[in-house]
Design a protein around this motif. Sequence first.
Motif, PDB file in Angstrom:
ATOM      1  N   TRP A  68       0.874  -1.027  -0.040  1.00 34.44           N
ATOM      2  CA  TRP A  68       0.005  -0.130  -0.071  1.00 34.44           C
ATOM      3  C   TRP A  68       1.011   1.398   0.137  1.00 34.44           C
ATOM      4  O   TRP A  68       0.735   2.131  -0.825  1.00 34.44           O
ATOM      5  N   VAL A  69       1.569   1.334   0.959  1.00 42.17           N
ATOM      6  CA  VAL A  69       2.621   2.683   1.008  1.00 42.17           C
ATOM      7  C   VAL A  69       3.944   1.843   1.204  1.00 42.17           C
ATOM      8  O   VAL A  69       4.451   1.594   2.347  1.00 42.17           O
ATOM      9  N   PRO A  70       4.833   1.447   0.261  1.00 42.00           N
ATOM     10  CA  PRO A  70       6.089   0.674   0.446  1.00 42.00           C
ATOM     11  C   PRO A  70       7.012   1.229   1.087  1.00 42.00           C
ATOM     12  O   PRO A  70       7.734   0.952   1.778  1.00 42.00           O
ATOM     13  N   SER A  71       7.245   2.994   1.097  1.00 40.38           N
ATOM     14  CA  SER A  71       7.966   3.498   1.713  1.00 40.38           C
ATOM     15  C   SER A  71       7.986   3.451   3.278  1.00 40.38           C
ATOM     16  O   SER A  71       8.858   3.541   4.044  1.00 40.38           O
ATOM     17  N   LEU A  72       6.674   3.244   3.543  1.00 36.51           N
ATOM     18  CA  LEU A  72       6.549   3.089   5.249  1.00 36.51           C
ATOM     19  C   LEU A  72       6.241   1.753   5.467  1.00 36.51           C
ATOM     20  O   LEU A  72       5.934   1.203   6.674  1.00 36.51           O
ATOM     21  N   ASN A  73       6.549   0.731   4.572  1.00 35.62           N
ATOM     22  CA  ASN A  73       6.260  -0.632   4.810  1.00 35.62           C
ATOM     23  C   ASN A  73       4.915  -1.154   5.214  1.00 35.62           C
ATOM     24  O   ASN A  73       4.764  -1.846   5.992  1.00 35.62           O
TER      25      ASN A  73
END
Length: 800
Positions: A68-73
């Motif tokens: 969903w939000v890869p940068s925030l894992n």
Amino acid sequence: MPDLPSGLTWLALLLPFVAALVAPVLTARLGAAAAWCLALFPALAFLHFLSILPEIASGGRITGGFAWVPSLNLSFSWLLDGLSLTFALLITGIGTLIVLYAGGYMKGHPQQGRFFSYILLFMGAMLGVVVSDSFLMLFVYWELTSITSFLLIGFDHTREASRRAALQALVVTGGGGLVLLAGLIFIWNITGISQLSLLLSTGDILRESPFYLAALLLVLGGAFTKSAQFPFHFWLPNAMEAPTPVSAYLHSATMVKAGVYLLMRLNPVMGGTPAWEILLPFFGGITLLVGGVLAVRQTDLKLMLAYTTVASLGLLVMLTGFDTPYAVEAAVLYLVAHSLFKGGLFMVAGIIDHETGTRDIRLLGGLRRLMPITFAAALLGGISMAGLPPLFGFLAKEEIYAALAGANPRAILFTAVAVIGNALMFVIAFAVGLKPFIGAETKTPKHAHEGPVLLWLGPLTLALLALVGALFSGMVHRFISSPMASAVDGASQTVSVGLIPHIGMPLALSLLTVVLGILLYRGLDRLRAGVDRLVTGLGLSPDRGFDHLVSGLVRLSVRVTGVIHNGRLEVYITTTFILLALVLLVTPVVYGELPAMPAWPANLSLVEAAFLTIAVIGVAAVLSARDRLTAIVCLGIQGFALAVLFLLYGAPDLSFTQFMVETLSVVILALVMTRLRLSPTDHRPLIARLLDGAAAVACGVGFALLLIRATEAPFDATLTEFFAAYSKAIAHGANVVNVIIVDFRGVDTLGEISVVMITGLAILALIRIRVGTAAPTASVVSPPSGSFGEVKGKKKGRGK
């Protein structure tokens, strides 16, 4: 364990929500037949989960989802192993029967379509909880179960008791969900992992962390509130205000086991510590005893079952925290057994209420001839709940005593707790499953007769499953019990208990439970009276404590609001500036960040000195002005002087903006002041002037110190170089300042425009107010009765 393709799992997770969407339309068009159509949705999901049993039983697990939000894992992902698959089968399987049961129980209800939507939404939410892999998905579905249960418990919203029970459940379980969120964030920060499938392979990272205890307490807060552990147990019996299909589904087979599921899921990474093995058995044991004792006090069939549900949840928590070889296996077996017999017995209680018009056990008797199918389902469910062969509950009880029995004081204590708790549940099992059906026929509000197939199909099916599961326990263990126990323990487990009992201490304890249960059952009326006197004499009631807590919070909020939100704008502004001054002045002092005082510039030009002097004169003029209009005009002197300084230092764009803002501000404020009917001079008392002046000076000094400290830092040209390099290339603008304002800071500029527009509208509203029309307008709407109305009346009187 190998990870397998997710296949159609995403569709199975979506089916309950699709059914909830179409439920009102189908119910309006098909009437009672809609239940059969809607039951197909969870039935298809059940068949899908059933089809993957062989893969899970062989040691595999299924994962899927998307980032969903890869940068925030953060991801939307699911995990199916022995634990989550068993829960998924219970949720969809029993859910199918509940939908059919609700079709008969709610037949003719004008809001039956709405009820179907709510319960199917809950089904989808609960399914999401048990298959969630990511922490985010787990929390979202966790809170969604609280919201949908609130809607279901308060379904009959015209009754105050339903509304109160729904609100209480939402406050307790929703608040626990927020505590759980904090616990998940702790775990995320400790391990750097936000997915359960990865967390389970981290070993002792959590247990060895100095923040383990904090994370554990937060997780227990979420689990204990959802699974009604003491002292949060009070919301579950009150939730019996909901229609019986809700009680049979949410508060016996699914929602209340969410906390138990969470503890079982985290057992491999958080279990095995002294804190885990002390807290879980302690609170679980207390909950088991409290639930069992309060159950025998009741005369309402649903309340009797509700309190034994509390007791059973306590037993599951106690077993999950125990550290003996058979404890996990016992917890797994009892969880499955409880879902089967308690869901069926709740539906039996609903049938009795539906067909006789009462749930009071004192008014019921002789129903076996009038309701033979219901009697068969009730008796089988009662036998399983009592832990007698040849039902699945017997297997669970045998394994419980095998897990707890021991020679050390701790084992003896918790074994005694289990024996007493099981004996009390034995009493309720036959009080509900046998007593209403034997003896002489009693006169009931409605003429009793057997219910329609939609009513007895569910409890009879669950009772037969408990019988078949015990007779073919080897197959059940292979596909259900062993994979689930392996997932809970974090290592391969093989469950082997069958109808042939453990010879030795477990069998002796089982016989002791039966004997004690029979004795208590024969003296149920005396036991009920004695418990009632005991509870009344103690005067302890977490339920009343909840009411006192809520009323206290309301009173506190009223007092706090009266102080900090009293309707006086000058108080709000003064408070804001005082707090701002404290932030600006206290923080650098505490952290040693006060700037060095700048030296007076040696090469200050005559022009610069002149305009600096003009700015100082402007400040003096504002302070010495005798009326507001003069003060506003003098206020512009400093702005114009500052604009000239910007121009002298090579910032013509900023200087032009400053000139425009000061001009418009002075003109607009002057026009507004001439239109408003205000006192021409300031009549504040000296103390108010000193306070306001001190706040203003403190804010000014604070901002000055902040700016000086900022300019002392080494200049970072990163943004300057970025804008110089990309303003032309990206925004196609040669004027860097314009590009920053319009493109790079476009949203910020839009916000500034919005603020100016709102300010203009507020000014327009002030200008349009007339003293002659203000009072009549205020008197059109009468304030509500009570103190608020009196306060407003007094204020209006003073205004006159």
